[in-house]
Write a protein that holds these residues in place. Structure first.
Motif, PDB file in Angstrom:
ATOM      1  N   LEU A  73       5.420  -0.541   1.703  1.00 43.50           N
ATOM      2  CA  LEU A  73       4.823   0.575   2.444  1.00 43.50           C
ATOM      3  C   LEU A  73       3.365   0.205   2.724  1.00 43.50           C
ATOM      4  O   LEU A  73       2.608  -0.079   1.792  1.00 43.50           O
ATOM      5  CB  LEU A  73       4.872   1.873   1.638  1.00 43.50           C
ATOM      6  N   HIS A  74       3.003   0.176   4.009  1.00 44.76           N
ATOM      7  CA  HIS A  74       1.638  -0.188   4.393  1.00 44.76           C
ATOM      8  C   HIS A  74       0.929   1.070   4.889  1.00 44.76           C
ATOM      9  O   HIS A  74       1.208   1.531   5.999  1.00 44.76           O
ATOM     10  CB  HIS A  74       1.639  -1.201   5.543  1.00 44.76           C
ATOM     11  N   GLY A  75       0.078   1.635   4.087  1.00 48.47           N
ATOM     12  CA  GLY A  75      -0.700   2.816   4.496  1.00 48.47           C
ATOM     13  C   GLY A  75       0.162   3.945   5.020  1.00 48.47           C
ATOM     14  O   GLY A  75      -0.190   4.625   5.988  1.00 48.47           O
ATOM     15  N   VAL A  76       1.300   4.169   4.365  1.00 49.32           N
ATOM     16  CA  VAL A  76       2.239   5.179   4.870  1.00 49.32           C
ATOM     17  C   VAL A  76       1.784   6.595   4.490  1.00 49.32           C
ATOM     18  O   VAL A  76       1.447   6.865   3.331  1.00 49.32           O
ATOM     19  CB  VAL A  76       3.655   4.925   4.297  1.00 49.32           C
ATOM     20  N   SER A  77       1.762   7.468   5.474  1.00 48.55           N
ATOM     21  CA  SER A  77       1.512   8.882   5.165  1.00 48.55           C
ATOM     22  C   SER A  77       2.504   9.736   5.934  1.00 48.55           C
ATOM     23  O   SER A  77       3.082   9.284   6.937  1.00 48.55           O
ATOM     24  CB  SER A  77       0.083   9.279   5.527  1.00 48.55           C
ATOM     25  N   PHE A  78       2.684  10.956   5.440  1.00 49.10           N
ATOM     26  CA  PHE A  78       3.584  11.873   6.158  1.00 49.10           C
ATOM     27  C   PHE A  78       3.115  13.315   5.979  1.00 49.10           C
ATOM     28  O   PHE A  78       2.811  13.752   4.864  1.00 49.10           O
ATOM     29  CB  PHE A  78       5.022  11.753   5.642  1.00 49.10           C
ATOM     30  N   SER A  79       3.048  14.030   7.093  1.00 50.79           N
ATOM     31  CA  SER A  79       2.707  15.465   7.057  1.00 50.79           C
ATOM     32  C   SER A  79       3.857  16.236   7.669  1.00 50.79           C
ATOM     33  O   SER A  79       4.337  15.877   8.749  1.00 50.79           O
ATOM     34  CB  SER A  79       1.459  15.753   7.885  1.00 50.79           C
ATOM     35  N   TYR A  80       4.281  17.299   7.015  1.00 49.38           N
ATOM     36  CA  TYR A  80       5.288  18.178   7.613  1.00 49.38           C
ATOM     37  C   TYR A  80       4.618  18.971   8.728  1.00 49.38           C
ATOM     38  O   TYR A  80       3.449  19.354   8.590  1.00 49.38           O
ATOM     39  CB  TYR A  80       5.865  19.138   6.564  1.00 49.38           C
TER      40      TYR A  80
ATOM     41  N   ALA B  43       1.889  15.591   2.926  1.00 53.43           N
ATOM     42  CA  ALA B  43       2.733  15.733   1.733  1.00 53.43           C
ATOM     43  C   ALA B  43       2.747  14.415   0.967  1.00 53.43           C
ATOM     44  O   ALA B  43       3.035  14.375  -0.229  1.00 53.43           O
ATOM     45  CB  ALA B  43       4.147  16.110   2.139  1.00 53.43           C
ATOM     46  N   LEU B  44       2.414  13.347   1.680  1.00 49.68           N
ATOM     47  CA  LEU B  44       2.423  12.016   1.055  1.00 49.68           C
ATOM     48  C   LEU B  44       1.377  11.133   1.722  1.00 49.68           C
ATOM     49  O   LEU B  44       1.238  11.133   2.951  1.00 49.68           O
ATOM     50  CB  LEU B  44       3.796  11.373   1.230  1.00 49.68           C
ATOM     51  N   GLY B  45       0.680  10.340   0.850  1.00 49.16           N
ATOM     52  CA  GLY B  45      -0.133   9.246   1.326  1.00 49.16           C
ATOM     53  C   GLY B  45      -1.483   9.623   1.892  1.00 49.16           C
ATOM     54  O   GLY B  45      -1.922  10.757   1.765  1.00 49.16           O
ATOM     55  N   PRO B  46      -2.135   8.576   2.479  1.00 53.80           N
ATOM     56  CA  PRO B  46      -1.547   7.264   2.746  1.00 53.80           C
ATOM     57  C   PRO B  46      -1.392   6.415   1.474  1.00 53.80           C
ATOM     58  O   PRO B  46      -2.278   6.431   0.628  1.00 53.80           O
ATOM     59  CB  PRO B  46      -2.554   6.611   3.701  1.00 53.80           C
ATOM     60  N   ILE B  47      -0.244   5.726   1.393  1.00 54.24           N
ATOM     61  CA  ILE B  47      -0.026   4.878   0.222  1.00 54.24           C
ATOM     62  C   ILE B  47       0.384   3.456   0.623  1.00 54.24           C
ATOM     63  O   ILE B  47       1.035   3.257   1.641  1.00 54.24           O
ATOM     64  CB  ILE B  47       1.030   5.454  -0.753  1.00 54.24           C
ATOM     65  N   ASP B  48      -0.058   2.516  -0.241  1.00 55.59           N
ATOM     66  CA  ASP B  48       0.378   1.117  -0.108  1.00 55.59           C
ATOM     67  C   ASP B  48       1.181   0.807  -1.355  1.00 55.59           C
ATOM     68  O   ASP B  48       0.721   1.061  -2.471  1.00 55.59           O
ATOM     69  CB  ASP B  48      -0.842   0.192  -0.041  1.00 55.59           C
ATOM     70  N   LEU B  49       2.375   0.269  -1.165  1.00 54.63           N
ATOM     71  CA  LEU B  49       3.250   0.059  -2.320  1.00 54.63           C
ATOM     72  C   LEU B  49       4.265  -1.022  -1.990  1.00 54.63           C
ATOM     73  O   LEU B  49       4.812  -1.048  -0.893  1.00 54.63           O
ATOM     74  CB  LEU B  49       3.974   1.387  -2.622  1.00 54.63           C
ATOM     75  N   ARG B  50       4.507  -1.907  -2.976  1.00 58.53           N
ATOM     76  CA  ARG B  50       5.547  -2.933  -2.787  1.00 58.53           C
ATOM     77  C   ARG B  50       6.681  -2.677  -3.769  1.00 58.53           C
ATOM     78  O   ARG B  50       6.447  -2.562  -4.983  1.00 58.53           O
ATOM     79  CB  ARG B  50       4.951  -4.323  -3.032  1.00 58.53           C
ATOM     80  N   LEU B  51       7.898  -2.568  -3.264  1.00 57.12           N
ATOM     81  CA  LEU B  51       9.073  -2.398  -4.122  1.00 57.12           C
ATOM     82  C   LEU B  51       9.838  -3.721  -4.076  1.00 57.12           C
ATOM     83  O   LEU B  51      10.498  -4.028  -3.075  1.00 57.12           O
ATOM     84  CB  LEU B  51       9.972  -1.256  -3.621  1.00 57.12           C
ATOM     85  N   PRO B  52       9.735  -4.530  -5.135  1.00 57.39           N
ATOM     86  CA  PRO B  52      10.338  -5.870  -5.069  1.00 57.39           C
ATOM     87  C   PRO B  52      11.865  -5.810  -4.976  1.00 57.39           C
ATOM     88  O   PRO B  52      12.499  -4.931  -5.570  1.00 57.39           O
ATOM     89  CB  PRO B  52       9.910  -6.515  -6.390  1.00 57.39           C
TER      90      PRO B  52
END
Ligand SMILES: Nc1ncnc2c1ncn2[C@@H]1O[C@H](COP(=O)(O)OP(=O)(O)OP(=O)(O)O)[C@@H](O)[C@H]1O
Length: 633
Positions: A340-347, A354-363
């Motif tokens: 996830l590269h700088g992912v955000s989400f607004s309803y 509601a989320l982010g922005p987040i950077d996250l790696r799920l291997p």
């Protein structure tokens, strides 16, 4: 007006598309019936003139014309009505099909956040039955209009002065329309109280509410609210009906004056010898037809308007339709790390993301636990990973490829999921599981494999007809399940996909007993890193969470901590604090401690709670020393 024309176009177009021969017959037979019906008064006029003028030939011709036309019109009407009823059902089915496609076929579910979509969908749901009937409303209105025009034309031919008679109908037509508008406005104004009344009724009759209604003795309260809602809506409606009825009565009075004047003119002409008795009868018949057509139009026009309004709502929904997914198998993303590269989400309508922005790696191959308080954004993250919403900003990549470049439908083929609000499909038990992979729906081995993999075989084994048992209580003979059993079947459904790239489990053990939860965890971890499967599990249970390869802690939509259990405990931050609280609660429960203030002064006499089974005494908590629970044994 433009919307009504568009609605008529859609209606007629749909009828022609679903059943061309029937549609063409219905649309051509209707005017034919009206043309024929126009000949009836002429036949009667000939008969009367023939009889009074002693012209046997004319009288017989008139009688024949009347009989032939009446029988033909009757026969054609009955054929046309049969054709129309079948066509109506097919049109209704077609509208249903398109609505299902619009609501369930879209790649994303963001339309369920759109107030305009939701309002239109709610109204269409309520009035869906009118969509098929719209065809009848249209045909009947065309019928009556043709009758009105035909009668007015024949009257003018009989006597040019009588061409004025239709004008006397106009106030009556307006009065009827006004009445229908008044009533409809009053009905709309009471729509909210109507909804409330319906919801009170549903509440009183819904099995889901049955327990609490009894516990809190709410049946009287619900009944009172139901009556109050009815009273609030019915007063203005009755007033509107009364006002409208007075206007309609005035309209009738005016028309009666016009008709009596017309008849007076004709009677005088008959006496003067300038008109025949047959013409007088013709005027009476046409005058009556005119008014029947007008009153019919007054009422049926309201029906047509309502049905065309419903088609207008349908057209608003259809705007949300998407083209069919034509992606190819080769577009399918390959496996790898999910990033996830700088992912955000607004309803929609919510200013704070509601989320982010987040950077996250799920291997690839990892099991990732997502934790956080209620409302932290965990389910939102799951929905974004499932491609149900597009991120408001940022991107999600799989093996370096942006998922925005892949149609969500294609990406979802590689996902197995059990959502927090999983669906209770009321199919047979086997199908409830099998729909997890439609290609294997009828494959008993695949279903049995999925049940075993999810630890749900015991649920089906306990059902009266095994996988063939009809589930759900809305269908006759359906068997309902406990919340945990439904959840096990939802987990089995997720296991129908045997080679997913991503497994999403949002609170998968929320309704499971401790044994089932432990078994689920064991199976999840056993499935682990050997395959390049990423498993994301949202859980409030730290016994599950601590076993994950990676733990992601969210708070108010923000990524607060990421790491393994050991790392996060060593960091002594938010996760460590949550874990300590959980462990303390777990330990005190396991040791049988009674929390301070929780009935610590309650003394229970074990002899008073001992149970007696059919075979004699049963070992009970009462056999334990007082102050020590079964858990503490
Ligand atoms: N459909 C929705 N429309 C508007 N806001 C929503 C919607 N769903 C969730 N939210 C909001 O988004 C935020 C995150 O909700 P989310 O459901 O992702 O939380 P969660 O961590 O899964 O919570 P829980 O543990 O209670 O399930 C909350 O503030 C919630 O009110």
């Amino acid at each position: 007006m433009r919307t009504s024309l568009a609605a008529v176009r859609v209606l007629v177009g749909t009828a022609i598309r679903v059943d061309p021969p029937r549609a063409v017959l219905v649309l051509t037979l209707t005017p034919l019936i009206n043309i024929l019906a126009g000949g009836q008064p002429i036949g009667i006029q000939w008969m009367v003139d023939g009889a009074t003028g002693r012209q046997l030939g004319q009288a017989v011709a008139g009688a024949l014309l009347l009989v032939v036309i009446t029988i033909a019109a009757h026969q054609i009407t009955s054929v046309a009505t049969d054709l129309r009823l079948v066509l109506e059902q097919r049109v209704a089915l077609e509208f249903d099909r398109r609505l299902i496609t619009v609501c369930a076929g879209r790649a994303h579910i963001d339309h369920f956040q759109d107030a305009e979509f939701l309002d239109a969908a709610e109204l269409v749901r309520q009035r869906r039955g009118q969509l098929g009937g719209a065809l009848s409303a249209f045909v009947e209105n065309v019928n009556l209009m043709a009758r009105f025009v035909g009668s007015a034309g024949l009257l003018a031919l009989a006597n040019p002065v009588l061409a004025l008679l239709p004008l006397f109908v106009v106030p009556l037509a307006f009065a009827i329309r006004w009445q229908s508008r008044l009533v409809s406005t009053a009905e709309q104004a009471g729509a909210e109280t109507d909804r409330l009344r319906r919801s009170m009724f549903s509440l009183a009759t819904d099995p889901a509410a049955a327990r609490e209604l009894r516990l809190y003795r709410l049946s009287g309260e619900i009944g009172a609210r139901h009556r109050a809602a009815f009273a609030a809506a019915s007063g203005p409606r009755e007033a509107a009906r009364l006002k409208g009825a007075l206007a309609v009565a005035a309209g009738w009075l005016l028309y009666s004056i016009g008709l009596v004047s017309g008849l007076f003119l004709v009677a005088r002409a008959v006496i003067d010898g300038t008109a025949s008795a047959g013409q007088a009868v013709l005027v009476v018949l046409l005058g009556t037809r005119l008014v029947i057509a007008t009153t019919g139009l007054g009422w049926l026009f309201g029906w047509l308007r309502r049905t065309l309004d419903t088609i207008g709502l349908y057209l608003r929904l259809v705007r949300y339709a998407e083209d069919a997914d034509e992606s190819r198998e080769t577009d399918r993303p390959s496996r790898g790390d999910l990033v996830l590269h700088g992912v955000s989400f607004s309803y929609p309508g919510r200013p704070v993301p509601a989320l982010g922005p987040i950077d996250l790696r799920l291997p690839a191959g990892s099991t990732v636990a997502v934790v956080g308080d209620n409302g932290a954004g965990k389910s939102t993250l799951v929905a974004l990973l499932a491609g149900l919403y597009p991120p408001s900003s940022g991107s999600i990549t799989l093996a370096g490829r942006n998922l925005a470049d892949t149609p969500p439908q294609l990406w979802r083929r590689d996902i197995a999921a059990c959502f927090q609000d999983f669906c209770r499909f009321e199919f047979s038990a086997g199908e409830t599981v099998g729909v997890g992979d439609l290609t294997k729906l009828g494959d008993p081995d695949a279903v049995a494999g999925a049940l075993a993999a999810a630890g749900a075989a015991d649920v089906v084994a306990g059902l009266p007809s095994g996988v063939d048992t009809q589930l759900g209580r809305t269908l006759p003979g359906g068997t309902d399940l406990s919340a945990g059993q439904w959840q096990k079947l939802a987990l089995a459904r997720a296991r129908m996909r045997t080679e997913p790239a991503l497994v999403l489990l949002d609170e998968p053990a929320a309704s499971l007993d401790p044994d089932s939860e432990a078994e689920l965890l064991r199976r999840l971890l056993a499935a682990g890193p050997t395959r390049a499967v990423i498993t994301v599990i949202v859980s409030h249970r730290f016994t599950t969470v601590r076993e994950a390869d990676l733990i992601v802690l969210l708070d108010k939509g923000e990524l607060v901590e990421v790491g393994t259990h050991a790392e996060l405990i060593a960091r002594d931050g938010r996760y460590a604090h949550m874990y300590a609280l959980h462990a303390a609660a777990y330990t005190s429960a396991a040791e049988g401690e009674v929390a301070a203030g929780m009935h610590s002064d309650l003394v229970v006499d074990p002899r008073q709670v001992a149970l007696h089974g059919a075979d004699g005494d049963v070992q009970a908590a009462g056999d334990l020393p007082v102050g020590q629970s079964a858990a503490g044994q």
